[in-house]
Design an enzyme around this catalytic site. Structure first.
Site, PDB file in Angstrom:
ATOM      1  N   ASN A  77      30.253 -47.263 -33.727  1.00 34.40           N
ATOM      2  CA  ASN A  77      29.950 -46.879 -35.102  1.00 34.40           C
ATOM      3  C   ASN A  77      28.436 -46.767 -35.214  1.00 34.40           C
ATOM      4  OD1 ASN A  77      29.575 -46.560 -37.806  1.00 34.40           O
ATOM      5  ND2 ASN A  77      30.394 -48.555 -38.404  1.00 34.40           N
ATOM      6  N   TRP A  78      27.969 -45.529 -35.231  1.00 34.62           N
ATOM      7  CA  TRP A  78      26.510 -45.328 -35.261  1.00 34.62           C
ATOM      8  C   TRP A  78      25.910 -45.565 -36.641  1.00 34.62           C
ATOM      9  CZ3 TRP A  78      24.729 -40.563 -31.858  1.00 34.62           C
ATOM     10  CH2 TRP A  78      24.781 -40.952 -30.517  1.00 34.62           C
ATOM     11  N   LYS A  79      26.784 -45.708 -37.638  1.00 33.41           N
ATOM     12  CA  LYS A  79      26.282 -45.876 -39.014  1.00 33.41           C
ATOM     13  C   LYS A  79      25.291 -44.748 -39.318  1.00 33.41           C
ATOM     14  CE  LYS A  79      27.342 -50.716 -38.667  1.00 33.41           C
ATOM     15  NZ  LYS A  79      27.138 -52.065 -39.139  1.00 33.41           N
ATOM     16  N   HIS A 135      35.256 -49.828 -44.287  1.00 31.55           N
ATOM     17  CA  HIS A 135      34.135 -50.592 -43.736  1.00 31.55           C
ATOM     18  C   HIS A 135      33.459 -51.371 -44.864  1.00 31.55           C
ATOM     19  CE1 HIS A 135      30.482 -51.744 -41.720  1.00 31.55           C
ATOM     20  NE2 HIS A 135      31.072 -51.437 -40.582  1.00 31.55           N
ATOM     21  N   GLU A 192      30.518 -51.984 -45.482  1.00 32.36           N
ATOM     22  CA  GLU A 192      29.332 -51.348 -46.065  1.00 32.36           C
ATOM     23  C   GLU A 192      29.741 -50.334 -47.130  1.00 32.36           C
ATOM     24  OE1 GLU A 192      27.544 -50.275 -42.338  1.00 32.36           O
ATOM     25  OE2 GLU A 192      27.083 -52.386 -41.961  1.00 32.36           O
ATOM     26  N   GLU A 217      36.378 -57.296 -39.117  1.00 27.82           N
ATOM     27  CA  GLU A 217      34.921 -57.404 -39.086  1.00 27.82           C
ATOM     28  C   GLU A 217      34.461 -58.390 -40.165  1.00 27.82           C
ATOM     29  OE1 GLU A 217      32.871 -53.763 -37.244  1.00 27.82           O
ATOM     30  OE2 GLU A 217      33.201 -53.295 -39.340  1.00 27.82           O
ATOM     31  N   GLY A 248      25.695 -57.284 -37.952  1.00 30.98           N
ATOM     32  CA  GLY A 248      24.244 -57.142 -37.894  1.00 30.98           C
ATOM     33  C   GLY A 248      23.458 -58.447 -37.924  1.00 30.98           C
ATOM     34  N   SER A 290      28.412 -57.807 -34.491  1.00 27.32           N
ATOM     35  CA  SER A 290      27.420 -58.301 -33.525  1.00 27.32           C
ATOM     36  C   SER A 290      27.918 -58.336 -32.085  1.00 27.32           C
ATOM     37  CB  SER A 290      26.912 -59.692 -33.934  1.00 27.32           C
ATOM     38  OG  SER A 290      26.172 -59.595 -35.130  1.00 27.32           O
ATOM     39  N   GLY A 327      28.528 -51.738 -33.557  1.00 29.21           N
ATOM     40  CA  GLY A 327      27.492 -51.071 -34.337  1.00 29.21           C
ATOM     41  C   GLY A 327      26.229 -50.904 -33.516  1.00 29.21           C
ATOM     42  N   GLY A 328      25.237 -51.759 -33.792  1.00 30.41           N
ATOM     43  CA  GLY A 328      23.922 -51.645 -33.159  1.00 30.41           C
ATOM     44  C   GLY A 328      23.942 -51.405 -31.655  1.00 30.41           C
TER      45      GLY A 328
HETATM   46  P1  13P Z   1      26.987 -54.579 -35.531  1.00 25.50           P
HETATM   47  O1  13P Z   1      27.644 -54.446 -34.174  1.00 25.50           O
HETATM   48  O2  13P Z   1      25.649 -53.896 -35.604  1.00 25.50           O
HETATM   49  O3  13P Z   1      26.984 -55.983 -36.015  1.00 25.50           O
HETATM   50  O4  13P Z   1      27.917 -53.745 -36.561  1.00 25.50           O
HETATM   51  C1  13P Z   1      29.266 -53.979 -36.585  1.00 25.50           C
HETATM   52  C2  13P Z   1      29.900 -52.955 -37.440  1.00 25.50           C
HETATM   53  O5  13P Z   1      29.740 -52.953 -38.647  1.00 25.50           O
HETATM   54  C3  13P Z   1      30.713 -51.937 -36.774  1.00 25.50           C
HETATM   55  O6  13P Z   1      31.470 -51.222 -37.689  1.00 25.50           O
END
Ligand code: 13P
Length: 249
Positions: free
Chosen positions: A10-12, A98, A100, A167, A173, A210, A231-232
């Protein structure tokens, strides 16, 4: 869907037209037979979906969107993308629910409409659930997760086109992951919650929050977790490959 392990990037709201080329390393890696169980899915920003689709064309990597609008039909929704548009550009998956986007106003009801719209268009859904730190502290985790599942799946017939992504919001994050025993128990509780609604023998549950190439050796010990939503660490091809390599060895 098969018994694959899912590795979903997930590149956000990260990545640009140049960074897309970095996934060529992952494309080459994905052709290695040793890792044939790895089902790799990239969910870039909408603007990069077409470019990524061209790049992954001759590989097994799939592309998904990070969200969608709930309307099944075209309409006056400036700046929005619905499942019809996602499907027509060639993506196969969509992330829905998600945290977010829940934080921006996606209610369980809106998420339910989005899931219905995605399934109607034959997109596979990565359905995110998770509790906030406040909810966890108040010992409301199971209450929150069960209502996210119950209302998210309301009036949707049992099917195998949903991947459930647990999640915990406090893990996203932050570099903090749940204790392995707690996470194992939580996944087993989530299984029961899904079972209450659908009686699915083997729901696909993945973990996100994370995930990185260091903690993956701990996380992979939980055999009920069928993959990771990253994510990251997915923005860097080497890190993402390391996560896959360490999971499947
Ligand atoms: P991180 O891996 O950056 O914590 O993000 C997780 C996430 O929200 C994936 O959808």
């Amino acid at each position: 869907m098969t018994n694959n392990m899912f590795f979903i990037a997930n590149w956000k709201m990260f990545g640009d037209i140049k960074s897309v080329n970095s996934i060529k390393k992952v494309i080459n890696f994905s052709k290695n037979k040793k890792y044939k169980k790895a089902q790799i899915i990239y969910c870039p920003p909408y603007t990069l979906i077409s470019k990524l689709l061209r790049l992954v064309k001759n590989s097994k990597i799939k592309i998904g969107a990070q969200n969608c609008h709930y309307s099944q039909t075209p309409g006056p929704f400036t700046g929005s993308i619905n499942t019809d548009l996602i499907k027509s550009c060639g993506a196969k998956y969509v992330i829905i629910g998600h945290s977010e986007n829940r934080a921006l106003g996606d209610t369980n009801n809106i998420i339910n409409l989005k899931i219905k719209s995605a399934l109607k268009k034959k997109l596979k859904v990565i359905f995110c659930i998770g509790e906030t730190l406040k909810e966890k502290r108040k010992k409301k985790t199971n209450l929150i997760l069960s209502s996210q599942i119950k209302y998210g799946l309301k009036n949707i017939k049992k099917n195998n086109n949903i991947i459930f992504a647990y999640e915990p919001v406090w893990s996203i994050g932050t570099g903090i992951i749940p204790k392995i025993n707690n996470l194992e128990k939580q996944v087993s509780d989530i299984k029961k919650m899904i079972n209450k609604v659908w009686k699915l023998k083997k729901p696909r549950i993945i973990y996100g929050g994370s995930v990185n190439s260091n903690n993956i050796t701990e996380l992979k010990k939980i055999s009920s977790i069928k993959g990771f939503l990253v994510g990251g660490a997915s923005q860097n091809s080497k890190n993402f490959i390391d996560i896959i390599k360490k999971t499947i060895n």
